[in-house]
Design a protein around this motif. Structure first.
Motif, short mmCIF file in Angstrom:
data_model
loop_
_atom_site.label_atom_id
_atom_site.label_comp_id
_atom_site.label_asym_id
_atom_site.label_seq_id
_atom_site.Cartn_x
_atom_site.Cartn_y
_atom_site.Cartn_z
N ASN A 174 0.81 -1.21 0.00
CA ASN A 174 0.00 0.00 0.00
C ASN A 174 0.85 1.26 0.00
OD1 ASN A 174 -2.45 -1.30 -0.18
ND2 ASN A 174 -2.78 -1.39 2.04
N VAL A 175 2.04 1.21 0.59
CA VAL A 175 2.98 2.33 0.46
C VAL A 175 3.37 2.52 -1.00
CG1 VAL A 175 5.32 3.12 0.99
CG2 VAL A 175 3.93 2.17 2.80
N LEU A 176 3.68 1.42 -1.67
CA LEU A 176 4.05 1.50 -3.09
C LEU A 176 2.89 2.06 -3.92
CD1 LEU A 176 5.92 -1.91 -3.37
CD2 LEU A 176 6.95 0.34 -3.76
N LYS A 177 1.67 1.62 -3.64
CA LYS A 177 0.52 2.13 -4.37
C LYS A 177 0.31 3.62 -4.10
CE LYS A 177 -2.09 -2.20 -4.80
NZ LYS A 177 -3.35 -2.91 -4.45
N ALA A 178 0.52 4.03 -2.85
CA ALA A 178 0.40 5.45 -2.52
C ALA A 178 1.46 6.26 -3.27
CB ALA A 178 0.54 5.66 -1.02
N MET A 179 2.65 5.70 -3.43
CA MET A 179 3.69 6.40 -4.20
C MET A 179 3.28 6.55 -5.65
SD MET A 179 7.30 4.81 -2.90
CE MET A 179 7.55 4.32 -1.21
N VAL A 180 2.66 5.52 -6.22
CA VAL A 180 2.19 5.60 -7.61
C VAL A 180 1.21 6.75 -7.77
CG1 VAL A 180 0.84 4.43 -9.40
CG2 VAL A 180 2.60 3.18 -8.14
N PHE A 231 10.26 5.06 -5.06
CA PHE A 231 9.48 3.92 -5.53
C PHE A 231 10.39 2.83 -6.09
CE2 PHE A 231 7.28 1.83 -9.12
CZ PHE A 231 6.15 1.34 -8.49
N ARG A 232 11.29 3.19 -6.97
CA ARG A 232 12.15 2.18 -7.58
C ARG A 232 13.13 1.59 -6.58
NH1 ARG A 232 12.99 6.01 -10.98
NH2 ARG A 232 15.24 5.90 -10.69
N ALA A 233 13.64 2.42 -5.69
CA ALA A 233 14.57 1.91 -4.68
C ALA A 233 13.85 0.94 -3.73
CB ALA A 233 15.16 3.07 -3.89
N THR A 234 12.61 1.25 -3.38
CA THR A 234 11.85 0.36 -2.51
C THR A 234 11.58 -0.98 -3.20
OG1 THR A 234 10.80 2.28 -1.46
CG2 THR A 234 9.74 0.14 -1.14
N LEU A 235 11.23 -0.94 -4.48
CA LEU A 235 11.04 -2.18 -5.23
C LEU A 235 12.33 -2.98 -5.32
CD1 LEU A 235 8.66 -1.35 -8.21
CD2 LEU A 235 8.22 -2.88 -6.31
N ALA A 236 13.44 -2.30 -5.48
CA ALA A 236 14.73 -3.00 -5.56
C ALA A 236 15.04 -3.72 -4.26
CB ALA A 236 15.85 -2.01 -5.90
N VAL A 250 -0.20 -0.91 -12.03
CA VAL A 250 0.26 0.46 -12.25
C VAL A 250 -0.22 0.97 -13.61
CG1 VAL A 250 2.27 1.97 -12.49
CG2 VAL A 250 2.28 0.16 -10.76
N TYR A 251 -0.06 0.16 -14.65
CA TYR A 251 -0.52 0.57 -15.97
C TYR A 251 -2.02 0.87 -15.96
CZ TYR A 251 3.88 -0.67 -18.33
OH TYR A 251 5.18 -0.72 -18.76
N ASP A 252 -2.79 0.03 -15.29
CA ASP A 252 -4.24 0.24 -15.22
C ASP A 252 -4.58 1.57 -14.55
OD1 ASP A 252 -4.81 -2.14 -16.48
OD2 ASP A 252 -5.25 -3.26 -14.63
N GLN A 253 -3.85 1.91 -13.50
CA GLN A 253 -4.10 3.19 -12.82
C GLN A 253 -3.78 4.36 -13.74
OE1 GLN A 253 -5.78 2.48 -10.05
NE2 GLN A 253 -5.15 0.41 -10.65
N PHE A 254 -2.73 4.24 -14.52
CA PHE A 254 -2.37 5.32 -15.44
C PHE A 254 -3.41 5.46 -16.55
CE2 PHE A 254 1.57 5.75 -13.29
CZ PHE A 254 2.14 6.95 -13.72
N ARG A 255 -3.89 4.34 -17.07
CA ARG A 255 -4.94 4.43 -18.10
C ARG A 255 -6.17 5.14 -17.54
NH1 ARG A 255 -3.49 -1.04 -18.76
NH2 ARG A 255 -2.23 -1.42 -20.62
N HIS A 256 -6.58 4.73 -16.36
CA HIS A 256 -7.75 5.33 -15.73
C HIS A 256 -7.51 6.81 -15.46
CE1 HIS A 256 -11.35 5.56 -13.21
NE2 HIS A 256 -10.62 6.21 -12.32
N ALA A 257 -6.33 7.15 -14.96
CA ALA A 257 -6.03 8.54 -14.65
C ALA A 257 -6.06 9.41 -15.90
CB ALA A 257 -4.65 8.64 -13.98
N VAL A 258 -5.53 8.91 -17.01
CA VAL A 258 -5.55 9.66 -18.26
C VAL A 258 -6.99 9.86 -18.73
CG1 VAL A 258 -4.99 9.51 -20.74
CG2 VAL A 258 -3.23 9.04 -19.02
N GLU A 259 -7.81 8.83 -18.61
CA GLU A 259 -9.22 8.96 -19.00
C GLU A 259 -9.91 10.03 -18.16
OE1 GLU A 259 -10.80 5.09 -18.42
OE2 GLU A 259 -9.77 4.20 -20.17
N GLN A 260 -9.67 10.01 -16.85
CA GLN A 260 -10.33 10.97 -15.97
C GLN A 260 -9.80 12.39 -16.19
OE1 GLN A 260 -13.01 10.32 -14.09
NE2 GLN A 260 -12.88 8.30 -15.06
#
Length: 346
Positions: A174-180, A231-236, A250-260
């Motif tokens: 959820n931290v990673l999702k919040a960063m996204v 974000f990238r350092a945490t994933l590493a 992540v891609y799905d959130q970006f698609r939705h965000a662009v639509e909105q």
């Protein structure tokens, strides 16, 4: 199972000063900028700190005279966009501090504290602008848009869900999702609004407000850059979350965000003379590609590698550095943003 993170205690002298992990590690709480787990975080600290400004320093004299002379459509867009920005920057102050509370790296805590302070000033700046040009009743109504406008409510639904889920269940995922969503907020959600104010300034209207917006824009670029790095350092450090499933999320959130964001831009800018809504949609997609690369992912939108609204670059600063293939690469080795190029346009 994704375990809950514990809120970090203030001082633990038995732990090392240099943190053992960004989240879920150990550190004393003593911050020595010359002895960091990620030494280049100091550069981010210096870049972000160098941006200090106050809303009250911006001269609004001409804006006060010009606001009544705007067209009804321009005044409506002006107030509703200010309402949108205030709706997002207020919670962003909180989310920056919440991320800091769960990070076991004291340098991250310090940087996020600075980001939170700047987001607070952004929020203050919107009230400052409104107090300069609008009646008290208009000011109150503008800050109500985020609670009542149906388009805004729908637009902000997912960011509300992700931020509130992190607040109620602070796991690493959820931290990673919040960063996204923090990256989306810093690098995409504001940009049709920013473009409107720059459009006005292009026509010598409300230049004081556009100056304020350019300061905010400059801050957000640096905030987004650091969030992408974190974000990238945490994933590493936690490759168990570096999965195709999470990349797909992540891609799905970006698609939705662009639509909105596209829907919002059409809703709020449709009656603004001189703004090409097709060009705006391309600009939103271009920004999405830029932020995806900052997070280490690939472009979603083909043929959106160039900024279709190049005139915007005259109104805000640029910065360098991105990474393009974090999820896709066979080697999961972390590489810092400063080692790479390409994030050089708005």
């Amino acid at each position: 199972m994704d375990q809950l993170l514990k809120k970090v205690t203030v001082l633990e002298p038995e732990n090392p000063n240099k943190s053992t992990a960004l989240f879920g590690g150990k550190a004393s709480g003593i911050l020595n900028w010359n002895d960091l787990a990620y030494p280049h975080f100091y550069d981010f600290r210096e870049q972000i700190r160098s941006l200090f400004w106050r809303a009250s320093e911006v001269d609004m004299t001409h804006d006060i005279k010009q606001f009544p002379e705007l067209s009804p459509a321009e005044r409506n867009a002006f107030l509703k966009i200010i309402g949108l920005l205030a709706t997002l920057d207020g919670p962003q102050t909180d989310i920056a501090l919440r991320i800091a509370h769960y990070s076991t790296d004291p340098s991250v805590k310090a940087i996020m504290a600075t980001i939170a302070d700047q987001e607070s000033e952004h929020n203050h700046s919107y009230a400052y602008v409104l107090s300069s040009v609008a009646t008290y009743d208009q000011q109150i109504e503008t800050f109500e848009y985020g609670r009542k406008d149906p388009v805004l409510l729908k637009r902000n639904e997912r960011i509300k869900q992700v931020y509130n889920e992190f607040a109620s269940r602070p796991t690493l995922l959820n931290v990673l999702k919040a960063m996204v969503y923090s990256a989306l907020l810093e690098g995409l959600f504001f940009y049709s609004g920013f473009a409107f104010f720059y459009h006005l300034a292009r026509h010598q209207k409300m230049v004081g407000t556009s100056t304020m917006i350019s300061y905010i824009n400059r801050d957000e670029l640096q905030h987004g850059r650091f969030i992408g790095e974190l974000f990238r350092a945490t994933l590493a450090e936690h490759p168990e979350h570096n999965t195709e499933e999470f990349a797909g999320w992540v891609y799905d959130q970006f698609r939705h965000a662009v639509e909105q964001e596209t829907t919002w831009s059409r809703y709020i800018l449709q009656d603004i003379e001189g703004i090409d809504l097709g060009e705006m949609e391309g600009y939103i997609q271009y920004r999405a590609n830029k932020m995806l690369r900052l997070l280490g992912l690939s472009d979603l939108y083909e043929n959106r590698t160039e900024n279709p609204m190049k005139w915007i670059r005259a109104y805000a600063d640029n910065f360098d550095g991105t990474k393009t293939d974090f999820f896709e690469q066979k080697s999961r080795q972390y590489v810092k943003v400063g080692d790479l190029n390409g994030f050089d346009e708005l």
